[in-house]
Design an enzyme around this catalytic site. Structure first.
Site, PDB file in Angstrom:
ATOM      1  N   CYS A  74      -8.892  -2.625   2.565  1.00 26.57           N
ATOM      2  CA  CYS A  74      -9.367  -2.165   3.882  1.00 26.57           C
ATOM      3  C   CYS A  74     -10.765  -1.572   3.748  1.00 26.57           C
ATOM      4  O   CYS A  74     -11.644  -1.831   4.572  1.00 26.57           O
ATOM      5  CB  CYS A  74      -8.436  -1.095   4.459  1.00 26.57           C
ATOM      6  SG  CYS A  74      -6.739  -1.640   4.730  1.00 26.57           S
TER       7      CYS A  74
ATOM      8  N   CYS B 242      -5.892   2.203   1.330  1.00 20.82           N
ATOM      9  CA  CYS B 242      -5.895   0.751   1.152  1.00 20.82           C
ATOM     10  C   CYS B 242      -7.274   0.263   0.690  1.00 20.82           C
ATOM     11  O   CYS B 242      -8.239   0.293   1.457  1.00 20.82           O
ATOM     12  CB  CYS B 242      -5.476   0.112   2.482  1.00 20.82           C
ATOM     13  SG  CYS B 242      -5.912  -1.614   2.693  1.00 20.82           S
TER      14      CYS B 242
END
Ligand SMILES: [Zn+2]
Length: 148
Positions: free
Chosen positions: A71, A68
């Site tokens: 993230c 991700c």
């Protein structure tokens, strides 16, 4: 006394740490290595409840995955936040790929998601990445070090 329960990152044994005595440099009761609370600590499906329920301070959990991108971009902001508010808030990170049960339990729809727990219960939730530390501080009202 401001107790928290955290898993040693070296030997995985649970430790009870008093946040009001962090200056003494807590060490793991099992392996003797230092327990650092100035950075996000990993939790798993197996340890989540023990750590969240055992905390006497608010807990912020970063639900993330290695693939991700947002993230990854948020990680250094979270690191800074954990360092600045050590002892006031316990910052945890949960790898949602390796630990699918906890995200399912909280009905997560996407990552990154941040959930703040107070007294073991969800208090606030942020879906999507945050770009600045003051947005993180807004999720945990009453932090001593927060800039208004
Ligand atoms: Zn240990």
């Amino acid at each position: 006394m401001k107790p928290v329960v955290v898993m040693c990152v070296f030997c995985a044994k649970p430790n009870r740490v008093d946040l009001s005595r962090l200056a003494e440099g807590p060490k793991c009761g099992n392996c003797g290595r230092p327990i650092r609370l100035d950075r996000p600590l990993p939790v798993t499906d197996a340890t989540f409840d023990k750590v969240v329920d055992g905390s006497s301070v608010p807990v912020m959990v970063d639900f993330y995955a290695d693939w991700c991108g947002p993230c990854k971009m948020m990680a250094p902001i979270l690191d800074d936040f954990a360092r600045q508010h050590t002892g006031e808030v316990l910052v945890l990170k949960l790898d949602t790929e390796a630990n699918p049960a906890t995200p399912a339990r909280f009905g997560l729809r996407g990552i990154p998601t941040l959930i703040v727990f107070e007294n073991g219960r969800e208090a606030r939730r942020q879906v999507g990445a945050v770009q600045t530390a003051d947005l993180l501080e807004k999720l945990v009202p009453g932090l001593a070090g927060a800039k208004a």
